[in-house]
Scaffold this motif. Structure first.
Motif, short mmCIF file in Angstrom:
data_model
loop_
_atom_site.label_atom_id
_atom_site.label_comp_id
_atom_site.label_asym_id
_atom_site.label_seq_id
_atom_site.Cartn_x
_atom_site.Cartn_y
_atom_site.Cartn_z
N LEU A 141 18.26 2.65 4.44
CA LEU A 141 16.81 2.75 4.45
C LEU A 141 16.35 3.95 5.26
O LEU A 141 16.84 4.21 6.34
CB LEU A 141 16.19 1.49 5.03
N ASN A 142 15.39 4.65 4.72
CA ASN A 142 14.75 5.74 5.43
C ASN A 142 13.63 5.12 6.25
O ASN A 142 12.79 4.41 5.70
CB ASN A 142 14.19 6.74 4.41
N PRO A 143 13.58 5.34 7.57
CA PRO A 143 12.54 4.71 8.39
C PRO A 143 11.14 5.01 7.88
O PRO A 143 10.24 4.18 8.00
CB PRO A 143 12.75 5.31 9.77
N CYS A 144 10.93 6.16 7.29
CA CYS A 144 9.60 6.52 6.78
C CYS A 144 9.22 5.66 5.58
O CYS A 144 8.05 5.42 5.34
CB CYS A 144 9.55 7.99 6.40
N SER A 145 10.20 5.21 4.81
CA SER A 145 9.89 4.43 3.62
C SER A 145 9.60 2.97 3.95
O SER A 145 9.09 2.24 3.11
CB SER A 145 11.04 4.51 2.61
N VAL A 146 9.89 2.54 5.17
CA VAL A 146 9.69 1.15 5.56
C VAL A 146 8.28 0.95 6.12
O VAL A 146 7.77 -0.15 6.13
CB VAL A 146 10.74 0.72 6.60
N MET A 147 7.63 2.02 6.52
CA MET A 147 6.30 1.92 7.11
C MET A 147 5.28 1.43 6.10
O MET A 147 5.41 1.66 4.90
CB MET A 147 5.88 3.28 7.67
N ALA A 148 4.26 0.76 6.59
CA ALA A 148 3.22 0.23 5.72
C ALA A 148 2.46 1.36 5.03
O ALA A 148 2.30 2.44 5.57
CB ALA A 148 2.25 -0.61 6.54
N SER A 149 2.03 1.08 3.82
CA SER A 149 1.28 2.05 3.04
C SER A 149 0.01 1.38 2.53
O SER A 149 -0.03 0.18 2.30
CB SER A 149 2.12 2.51 1.85
N ASN A 150 -1.04 2.17 2.37
CA ASN A 150 -2.28 1.60 1.86
C ASN A 150 -2.42 1.83 0.36
O ASN A 150 -3.47 1.60 -0.20
CB ASN A 150 -3.49 2.17 2.60
N LYS A 151 -1.37 2.27 -0.29
CA LYS A 151 -1.41 2.50 -1.73
C LYS A 151 -1.14 1.19 -2.45
O LYS A 151 -0.36 0.36 -2.00
CB LYS A 151 -0.38 3.54 -2.13
N THR A 152 -1.79 1.02 -3.60
CA THR A 152 -1.58 -0.19 -4.39
C THR A 152 -1.22 0.18 -5.82
O THR A 152 -1.50 1.29 -6.28
CB THR A 152 -2.84 -1.08 -4.43
N THR A 153 -0.58 -0.73 -6.49
CA THR A 153 -0.18 -0.56 -7.88
C THR A 153 -1.35 -0.88 -8.79
O THR A 153 -2.08 -1.85 -8.56
CB THR A 153 1.00 -1.50 -8.19
N SER A 154 -1.54 -0.08 -9.84
CA SER A 154 -2.62 -0.33 -10.79
C SER A 154 -2.36 -1.61 -11.57
O SER A 154 -1.23 -2.09 -11.66
CB SER A 154 -2.76 0.84 -11.76
N ALA A 155 -3.42 -2.15 -12.15
CA ALA A 155 -3.30 -3.37 -12.95
C ALA A 155 -2.39 -3.15 -14.16
O ALA A 155 -1.61 -4.03 -14.53
CB ALA A 155 -4.68 -3.84 -13.40
N LYS A 156 -2.49 -1.97 -14.77
CA LYS A 156 -1.65 -1.68 -15.94
C LYS A 156 -0.17 -1.66 -15.55
O LYS A 156 0.68 -2.21 -16.26
CB LYS A 156 -2.07 -0.33 -16.53
N MET A 157 0.14 -1.03 -14.41
CA MET A 157 1.53 -0.97 -13.96
C MET A 157 2.02 -2.35 -13.53
O MET A 157 3.17 -2.71 -13.76
CB MET A 157 1.66 0.02 -12.81
N ALA A 158 1.15 -3.14 -12.93
CA ALA A 158 1.53 -4.50 -12.53
C ALA A 158 1.85 -5.35 -13.76
O ALA A 158 2.79 -6.15 -13.74
CB ALA A 158 0.41 -5.14 -11.72
N SER A 159 1.08 -5.15 -14.82
CA SER A 159 1.34 -5.88 -16.06
C SER A 159 2.70 -5.50 -16.64
O SER A 159 3.46 -6.36 -17.09
CB SER A 159 0.23 -5.59 -17.06
N LEU A 160 2.99 -4.21 -16.63
CA LEU A 160 4.28 -3.75 -17.13
C LEU A 160 5.42 -4.30 -16.26
O LEU A 160 6.45 -4.75 -16.78
CB LEU A 160 4.32 -2.22 -17.13
N ALA A 161 5.23 -4.30 -14.96
CA ALA A 161 6.25 -4.83 -14.05
C ALA A 161 6.50 -6.31 -14.32
O ALA A 161 7.64 -6.77 -14.30
CB ALA A 161 5.81 -4.62 -12.60
#
Length: 54
Positions: free
Chosen positions: A4-24
């Motif tokens: 794990l990269n320590p920078c990738s573990v930090m919290a982010s305020n970005k969210t996934t779009s509804a369209k991408m969530a549906s695909l997921a």
């Protein structure tokens, strides 16, 4: 396992779009999806905004 990269573990305020969530969601429900596809889909859903219930 990838270290794990320590920078990738930090919290982010970005969210996934509804369209991408549906695909997921479709990827997770598909029994033929690969392991990496499922992990990426789960990550996308974890970052999605929760749906408001009526």
């Amino acid at each position: 396992m990838v270290p794990l990269n320590p920078c990738s573990v930090m919290a982010s305020n970005k969210t996934t779009s509804a369209k991408m969530a549906s695909l997921a969601s479709r990827v997770l429900n598909d029994p033929d999806s690969s392991g990496i596809a499922r992990r990426l889909a789960a990550t996308a859903l974890a970052q999605a905004k929760p749906k408001k219930r009526g």
